[in-house]
Design a protein around this motif. Structure first.
Motif, PDB file in Angstrom:
ATOM      1  N   GLY A 151     -22.327  25.958  19.211  1.00 14.55           N
ATOM      2  CA  GLY A 151     -22.757  25.248  18.010  1.00 14.55           C
ATOM      3  C   GLY A 151     -23.868  25.978  17.294  1.00 14.55           C
ATOM      4  N   ASP A 152     -24.300  25.383  16.178  1.00 15.73           N
ATOM      5  CA  ASP A 152     -25.475  25.916  15.483  1.00 15.73           C
ATOM      6  C   ASP A 152     -26.708  25.248  16.105  1.00 15.73           C
ATOM      7  OD1 ASP A 152     -25.527  23.365  14.395  1.00 15.73           O
ATOM      8  OD2 ASP A 152     -25.294  24.010  12.324  1.00 15.73           O
ATOM      9  N   SER A 153     -27.893  25.542  15.569  1.00 13.41           N
ATOM     10  CA  SER A 153     -29.086  25.043  16.269  1.00 13.41           C
ATOM     11  C   SER A 153     -29.153  23.516  16.272  1.00 13.41           C
ATOM     12  CB  SER A 153     -30.381  25.646  15.751  1.00 13.41           C
ATOM     13  OG  SER A 153     -30.237  26.266  14.547  1.00 13.41           O
ATOM     14  N   LEU A 154     -28.657  22.868  15.218  1.00 12.53           N
ATOM     15  CA  LEU A 154     -28.684  21.402  15.215  1.00 12.53           C
ATOM     16  C   LEU A 154     -27.744  20.854  16.294  1.00 12.53           C
ATOM     17  CD1 LEU A 154     -29.472  18.652  14.113  1.00 12.53           C
ATOM     18  CD2 LEU A 154     -27.605  18.833  12.466  1.00 12.53           C
ATOM     19  N   GLY A 196     -23.995  27.539  23.996  1.00  6.33           N
ATOM     20  CA  GLY A 196     -24.036  28.893  23.413  1.00  6.33           C
ATOM     21  C   GLY A 196     -24.112  28.825  21.902  1.00  6.33           C
ATOM     22  N   HIS A 197     -25.076  29.533  21.330  1.00  6.71           N
ATOM     23  CA  HIS A 197     -25.188  29.555  19.861  1.00  6.71           C
ATOM     24  C   HIS A 197     -24.080  30.430  19.276  1.00  6.71           C
ATOM     25  CE1 HIS A 197     -26.814  30.412  15.821  1.00  6.71           C
ATOM     26  NE2 HIS A 197     -27.357  29.215  15.944  1.00  6.71           N
ATOM     27  N   HIS A 198     -23.675  30.091  18.044  1.00  6.92           N
ATOM     28  CA  HIS A 198     -22.604  30.835  17.374  1.00  6.92           C
ATOM     29  C   HIS A 198     -22.914  32.331  17.231  1.00  6.92           C
ATOM     30  CE1 HIS A 198     -20.144  27.444  16.331  1.00  6.92           C
ATOM     31  NE2 HIS A 198     -21.066  26.857  15.606  1.00  6.92           N
ATOM     32  N   TYR A 199     -24.184  32.724  17.309  1.00  8.03           N
ATOM     33  CA  TYR A 199     -24.520  34.141  17.138  1.00  8.03           C
ATOM     34  C   TYR A 199     -24.451  34.932  18.448  1.00  8.03           C
ATOM     35  CZ  TYR A 199     -26.600  32.837  12.576  1.00  8.03           C
ATOM     36  OH  TYR A 199     -26.812  32.366  11.305  1.00  8.03           O
ATOM     37  N   GLN A 200     -24.065  34.264  19.522  1.00 11.19           N
ATOM     38  CA  GLN A 200     -23.975  34.970  20.807  1.00 11.19           C
ATOM     39  C   GLN A 200     -22.733  35.867  20.841  1.00 11.19           C
ATOM     40  OE1 GLN A 200     -26.077  34.398  24.036  1.00 11.19           O
ATOM     41  NE2 GLN A 200     -27.283  34.452  22.155  1.00 11.19           N
ATOM     42  N   THR A 235     -41.254  22.007  10.026  1.00  9.35           N
ATOM     43  CA  THR A 235     -40.957  23.324  10.575  1.00  9.35           C
ATOM     44  C   THR A 235     -39.471  23.469  10.873  1.00  9.35           C
ATOM     45  OG1 THR A 235     -41.510  25.017  12.219  1.00  9.35           O
ATOM     46  CG2 THR A 235     -41.457  22.761  13.036  1.00  9.35           C
ATOM     47  N   TYR A 236     -38.954  24.623  10.507  1.00 10.00           N
ATOM     48  CA  TYR A 236     -37.604  25.011  10.895  1.00 10.00           C
ATOM     49  C   TYR A 236     -37.616  25.032  12.427  1.00 10.00           C
ATOM     50  CZ  TYR A 236     -33.350  27.953  10.249  1.00 10.00           C
ATOM     51  OH  TYR A 236     -32.083  28.461  10.218  1.00 10.00           O
ATOM     52  N   VAL A 237     -36.509  24.607  13.060  1.00 12.74           N
ATOM     53  CA  VAL A 237     -36.510  24.640  14.533  1.00 12.74           C
ATOM     54  C   VAL A 237     -36.743  26.048  15.076  1.00 12.74           C
ATOM     55  CG1 VAL A 237     -35.176  22.551  15.071  1.00 12.74           C
ATOM     56  CG2 VAL A 237     -33.975  24.679  14.543  1.00 12.74           C
ATOM     57  N   ASN A 238     -36.528  27.047  14.230  1.00 12.30           N
ATOM     58  CA  ASN A 238     -36.783  28.441  14.630  1.00 12.30           C
ATOM     59  C   ASN A 238     -38.292  28.680  14.654  1.00 12.30           C
ATOM     60  OD1 ASN A 238     -34.110  28.166  13.816  1.00 12.30           O
ATOM     61  ND2 ASN A 238     -33.931  30.274  13.127  1.00 12.30           N
ATOM     62  N   SER A 239     -38.960  28.013  15.574  1.00 12.02           N
ATOM     63  CA  SER A 239     -40.419  28.097  15.683  1.00 12.02           C
ATOM     64  C   SER A 239     -40.799  27.753  17.119  1.00 12.02           C
ATOM     65  CB  SER A 239     -41.068  27.078  14.727  1.00 12.02           C
ATOM     66  OG  SER A 239     -40.544  25.778  14.961  1.00 12.02           O
ATOM     67  N   SER A 248     -25.574  26.385   6.098  1.00 12.21           N
ATOM     68  CA  SER A 248     -25.860  26.704   7.498  1.00 12.21           C
ATOM     69  C   SER A 248     -24.681  27.400   8.173  1.00 12.21           C
ATOM     70  CB  SER A 248     -26.129  25.399   8.240  1.00 12.21           C
ATOM     71  OG  SER A 248     -24.925  24.649   8.301  1.00 12.21           O
ATOM     72  N   THR A 249     -24.917  27.847   9.377  1.00 11.01           N
ATOM     73  CA  THR A 249     -23.883  28.492  10.186  1.00 11.01           C
ATOM     74  C   THR A 249     -22.646  27.597  10.275  1.00 11.01           C
ATOM     75  OG1 THR A 249     -25.625  29.565  11.424  1.00 11.01           O
ATOM     76  CG2 THR A 249     -23.505  29.410  12.503  1.00 11.01           C
ATOM     77  N   LYS A 250     -22.865  26.309  10.522  1.00 10.68           N
ATOM     78  CA  LYS A 250     -21.729  25.388  10.649  1.00 10.68           C
ATOM     79  C   LYS A 250     -21.002  25.241   9.305  1.00 10.68           C
ATOM     80  CE  LYS A 250     -20.611  20.584  11.898  1.00 10.68           C
ATOM     81  NZ  LYS A 250     -19.301  20.772  11.374  1.00 10.68           N
ATOM     82  N   VAL A 283     -23.200  32.675   1.884  1.00 11.47           N
ATOM     83  CA  VAL A 283     -24.352  33.204   2.638  1.00 11.47           C
ATOM     84  C   VAL A 283     -25.124  32.075   3.319  1.00 11.47           C
ATOM     85  CG1 VAL A 283     -24.640  35.173   1.059  1.00 11.47           C
ATOM     86  CG2 VAL A 283     -25.976  33.087   0.669  1.00 11.47           C
ATOM     87  N   HIS A 284     -25.923  32.467   4.295  1.00  8.61           N
ATOM     88  CA  HIS A 284     -26.811  31.537   5.008  1.00  8.61           C
ATOM     89  C   HIS A 284     -28.099  31.378   4.191  1.00  8.61           C
ATOM     90  CE1 HIS A 284     -29.309  29.898   8.230  1.00  8.61           C
ATOM     91  NE2 HIS A 284     -28.192  29.655   8.903  1.00  8.61           N
ATOM     92  N   PRO A 285     -28.697  30.173   4.172  1.00  8.77           N
ATOM     93  CA  PRO A 285     -29.921  29.987   3.368  1.00  8.77           C
ATOM     94  C   PRO A 285     -31.171  30.675   3.914  1.00  8.77           C
ATOM     95  CG  PRO A 285     -29.312  27.947   4.473  1.00  8.77           C
ATOM     96  CD  PRO A 285     -28.211  28.920   4.747  1.00  8.77           C
ATOM     97  N   GLU A 286     -31.045  31.435   5.018  1.00 12.79           N
ATOM     98  CA  GLU A 286     -32.163  32.293   5.444  1.00 12.79           C
ATOM     99  C   GLU A 286     -32.200  33.569   4.591  1.00 12.79           C
ATOM    100  OE1 GLU A 286     -31.967  33.071   9.669  1.00 12.79           O
ATOM    101  OE2 GLU A 286     -31.974  30.946  10.131  1.00 12.79           O
ATOM    102  N   CYS A 287     -31.140  33.761   3.758  1.00 11.52           N
ATOM    103  CA  CYS A 287     -31.164  34.886   2.806  1.00 11.52           C
ATOM    104  C   CYS A 287     -32.126  34.509   1.678  1.00 11.52           C
ATOM    105  CB  CYS A 287     -29.779  35.112   2.205  1.00 11.52           C
ATOM    106  SG  CYS A 287     -28.546  35.635   3.404  1.00 11.52           S
ATOM    107  N   THR A 301     -33.303  21.796  10.577  1.00 14.95           N
ATOM    108  CA  THR A 301     -32.442  22.953  10.844  1.00 14.95           C
ATOM    109  C   THR A 301     -31.793  23.305   9.513  1.00 14.95           C
ATOM    110  OG1 THR A 301     -30.345  21.850  11.243  1.00 14.95           O
ATOM    111  CG2 THR A 301     -31.843  21.966  13.110  1.00 14.95           C
ATOM    112  N   SER A 302     -31.042  24.396   9.491  1.00 16.74           N
ATOM    113  CA  SER A 302     -30.429  24.776   8.213  1.00 16.74           C
ATOM    114  C   SER A 302     -29.353  23.764   7.820  1.00 16.74           C
ATOM    115  CB  SER A 302     -29.862  26.190   8.294  1.00 16.74           C
ATOM    116  OG  SER A 302     -29.017  26.301   9.400  1.00 16.74           O
ATOM    117  N   SER A 303     -28.855  22.983   8.786  1.00 10.60           N
ATOM    118  CA  SER A 303     -27.832  21.967   8.477  1.00 10.60           C
ATOM    119  C   SER A 303     -28.415  20.707   7.841  1.00 10.60           C
ATOM    120  CB  SER A 303     -27.115  21.516   9.748  1.00 10.60           C
ATOM    121  OG  SER A 303     -26.297  22.518  10.227  1.00 10.60           O
TER     122      SER A 303
END
Ligand code: 13P
Ligand code: SF4
Length: 368
Positions: A61-64, A45-49, A140-144, A272-274, A255-259, A161-163
């Motif tokens: 966890g985060d995506s990594l 489960g991702h932390h954003y769930q 590529t960011y894994v968000n792809s 990153s989220t972590k 903040v998260h670096p997607e900002c 990943t952001s990590s």
């Protein structure tokens, strides 16, 4: 008998009966199924769930972390992925052919991942090669999508990943003079800037006009940023930061670096989220924090740290809509189907795409 008569139609949308079940009934049923399936079932489960889903995750966890966990797990036959589509694709590509990856709701996509499709990317690569020849490495960011990961794999590139973005961008510059960073311009810009690449050496590729946005001398370009973004993290603004600084001068802003770059540079910390979770975890009792990331996570952090004063950097922030599509009814639905031996919402990436995408994923996993 006609073979077709033996094939049961498989439901692809949540059956109505789950709308009328009580939460207690659904939770008890999920618990029961988890017990019955035991080690055959694994729920990342991702932390954003949502909490209603995270409570049943075997690993959060985060995506990594989730990519690593999927790659390591060899015993679970069913991986019911509580996250978004690209994460489930990654899990499918990193697990064996015998393991089945299921996404509880197929509508759980990611608007950022949708901002780069493979046709646009191939077109961009061709045009950019005219300008820069063989001097670029794609990251590529894994968000792809899996297809974009495969594109990076076959062109010598990798996922990030952001990590681990910093580490991967550093590595990319040992391979080639320039990088093409997909699909999140903000993570790309923030990371490259952190590593000392000035903004003047970053260009932006617009996939809608097939054009490069850049004012200077082409020779100076070091980073080409794909014009994509996260529709959640774009909602944190410099105005939000000014307001927190005015109303809570002793608050730390993280903040998260997607900002965007302006928000990241005006904040006290970015990661990153972590990184965000770990920072709050080790912060002293009584410390004050304004967090700029997804709301399900921010609310969970607030609950877990009653000894700290924590707010969302944007008071009107909502959770990620697509992450939120995974809820208790959908989780129960796919688990019940799995227990009956029916496989609904299976994520299966094409073999050839997997082969090439795994090259890009492994180049990252080997380095973290
Ligand atoms: P991380 O899990 O890598 O921090 O990414 C955040 C995100 O937006 C996931 O969709
Ligand atoms: Fe995509 Fe942003 Fe939602 Fe993550 S938070 S799934 S990047 S839209």
């Amino acid at each position: 008998m006609d073979i077709l008569e033996t094939v049961q139609p498989i439901e692809t949308m949540l059956p109505d009966r789950y709308e009328t079940m009580s939460i207690e009934e659904m939770e008890a049923r999920v618990r029961e199924i988890k017990e019955k399936l035991g080690a055959k079932l694994f729920i990342p489960g991702h932390h954003y769930q949502k909490d209603e889903v995270v409570q049943f995750s075997d690993s959060t966890g985060d995506s990594l972390q989730l990519a690593q966990v999927a790659a390591r797990n060899k015993e679970a036959k069913y991986i019911v992925f509580c996250g978004v589509h690209f994460m489930a694709e990654t899990a499918d590509m990193l697990t064996t052919d015998e393991q089945i990856v299921i996404l509880p709701d197929m509508r759980a996509g990611c608007s950022m991942a949708d901002m780069a499709d493979i046709e646009q990317t191939e077109r961009a690569w061709k045009e950019l090669q005219q300008l820069f020849g063989d001097t670029m490495l794609p990251l590529t960011y894994v968000n792809s999508t899996a297809a974009i990961k495969a594109f990076c794999g076959r062109n010598g590139g990798a996922t990030v990943t952001s990590s681990n973005a910093k580490k991967m961008v550093k590595w990319a510059f040992t391979q080639k003079e320039r990088i093409l960073f997909l699909p999140d311009q903000h993570l790309g810009r923030n990371t490259a800037y952190d590593l000392g690449v000035p903004l003047e050496k970053m260009a932006v590729w617009d996939p809608h006009t097939d054009s490069l946005e850049y004012d200077g001398n082409m020779e100076d370009v070091q980073v080409i940023l794909w014009k994509g973004h996260c529709s959640v993290h774009k909602n944190f603004t410099v105005k939000n930061i000014e307001s927190v600084r005015r109303n809570h001068p002793d608050m730390n802003i993280i903040v998260h670096p997607e900002c965007c770059y302006e928000v990241v540079t005006a904040s006290d910390y970015a990661g990153s989220t972590k990184y965000i979770i770990d920072m709050i975890e080790k912060a002293p009792s009584g410390s004050k924090w304004a967090i700029g990331t997804e709301m399900n996570l921010v609310n969970r952090i607030i609950q877990q740290h009653p000894d700290k004063e924590i707010i969302s950097l944007n008071p009107f922030m909502c959770p990620c809509l697509t992450m939120n599509r995974i809820d208790l009814p959908h989780l129960l639905w796919v688990l019940e189907a799995t227990l009956r031996g029916e496989h609904v919402n299976v994520i299966e990436v094409d073999k050839k795409v997997t082969e090439e995408a795994v090259l890009a994923l492994n180049r990252m996993l080997e380095r973290v």
